[in-house]
Design a protein around this motif. Structure first.
Motif, PDB file in Angstrom:
ATOM      1  N   LEU A 131      -4.568  -1.582  -3.717  1.00  0.00           N
ATOM      2  CA  LEU A 131      -5.230  -0.720  -2.918  1.00  0.00           C
ATOM      3  C   LEU A 131      -6.322  -1.271  -1.559  1.00  0.00           C
ATOM      4  O   LEU A 131      -6.557  -2.005  -2.463  1.00  0.00           O
ATOM      5  CB  LEU A 131      -5.483   0.563  -3.077  1.00  0.00           C
ATOM      6  CG  LEU A 131      -3.794   1.666  -3.582  1.00  0.00           C
ATOM      7  CD1 LEU A 131      -4.420   2.711  -3.980  1.00  0.00           C
ATOM      8  CD2 LEU A 131      -2.517   1.537  -2.107  1.00  0.00           C
ATOM      9  N   ASP A 132      -6.112  -1.102  -0.757  1.00  0.00           N
ATOM     10  CA  ASP A 132      -7.568  -1.567   0.671  1.00  0.00           C
ATOM     11  C   ASP A 132      -7.921  -0.535  -0.358  1.00  0.00           C
ATOM     12  O   ASP A 132      -7.963   0.856  -0.942  1.00  0.00           O
ATOM     13  CB  ASP A 132      -6.619  -1.254   2.187  1.00  0.00           C
ATOM     14  CG  ASP A 132      -4.962  -2.340   2.848  1.00  0.00           C
ATOM     15  OD1 ASP A 132      -5.766  -2.617   1.965  1.00  0.00           O
ATOM     16  OD2 ASP A 132      -5.384  -1.512   3.415  1.00  0.00           O
TER      17      ASP A 132
ATOM     18  N   ASN B 274       0.686  -1.138   0.447  1.00  0.00           N
ATOM     19  CA  ASN B 274       0.025  -0.255  -0.325  1.00  0.00           C
ATOM     20  C   ASN B 274       0.656   1.190  -0.047  1.00  0.00           C
ATOM     21  O   ASN B 274       0.514   2.238  -0.965  1.00  0.00           O
ATOM     22  CB  ASN B 274      -0.802   0.514   0.772  1.00  0.00           C
ATOM     23  CG  ASN B 274      -2.243  -0.463   1.033  1.00  0.00           C
ATOM     24  OD1 ASN B 274      -2.536  -1.135   0.289  1.00  0.00           O
ATOM     25  ND2 ASN B 274      -3.177  -1.579   2.035  1.00  0.00           N
TER      26      ASN B 274
END
Length: 187
Positions: free
Chosen positions: A74-75, A47
């Motif tokens: 990415l989250d 990330n």
């Protein structure tokens, strides 16, 4: 004499207004997104690398490019911040380092922390070529010094033989390493 606008123009204007309302970002949201991404980018995770790509690309799009497919790594919360930051850069029209306190220093540190994200360091073919060139250049310099120390004549033929590459390659790509002959002096 009052003329009404054609309906297709009215529809286009309404569509543009709707899209603008969907895409626009407030300065507060933009700042919050940049701060979240900075916090993530200062770590050492997947990330972090993508967050740094987004920030550095918004900061200097000439020297840093975000790989858009990496956004999928990415989250969701960080992806949302990345998309807000991208939209904020467009709609707020302020560079990300200017929207946060001490931004110039923060972004300078990010660039130092993530040197591999610079465009000069992203293409493995370019990086490999540079590395090979540096290694070969170093070997040629060592060969020249070795010949000088042993009082042997420094020629491109002899250096090429010592390094293990062709004389043509030495002349074409590394000729600048050899002293220029003074052709003004008679033999």
């Amino acid at each position: 004499m009052s003329k009404e606008m054609p309906e297709d123009i009215i529809a286009t204007i309404k569509e543009q207004e709707f899209l603008h309302s969907q895409l626009s970002v407030t300065e507060i949201d933009y700042r919050a997104a940049v701060l979240l991404l900075v916090g993530v980018a200062q770590n050492d995770t997947s990330n972090a690398r993508v967050a740094a790509q987004v920030l550095l690309s918004l900061y200097n799009g000439y020297e840093y490019h975000v790989d858009l497919t990496d956004l999928g790594l990415l989250d969701y919360k960080i992806l949302q911040a990345a998309l807000i930051a991208i939209r904020g850069r467009i709609f707020v029209s302020v560079e990300p380092h200017e929207i946060i306190e001490d931004g110039q220093a923060i972004f300078k540190r990010l660039a130092q922390q993530w040197p591999t994200l610079h465009v000069d360091n992203r293409n493995p073919h370019v990086v490999g070529f540079r590395l090979r060139k540096e290694v070969t250049e170093s070997a040629i310099k060592e060969a020249i010094q070795s010949l000088k120390k042993t009082d042997k004549k420094v020629t491109k033929v002899e250096v090429a033989r010592l390094v293990g590459i062709s004389r043509e390659h030495v002349s074409k790509s590394y000729g600048y390493l050899f002293p220029k002959k003074d052709r003004s002096q008679p033999k």
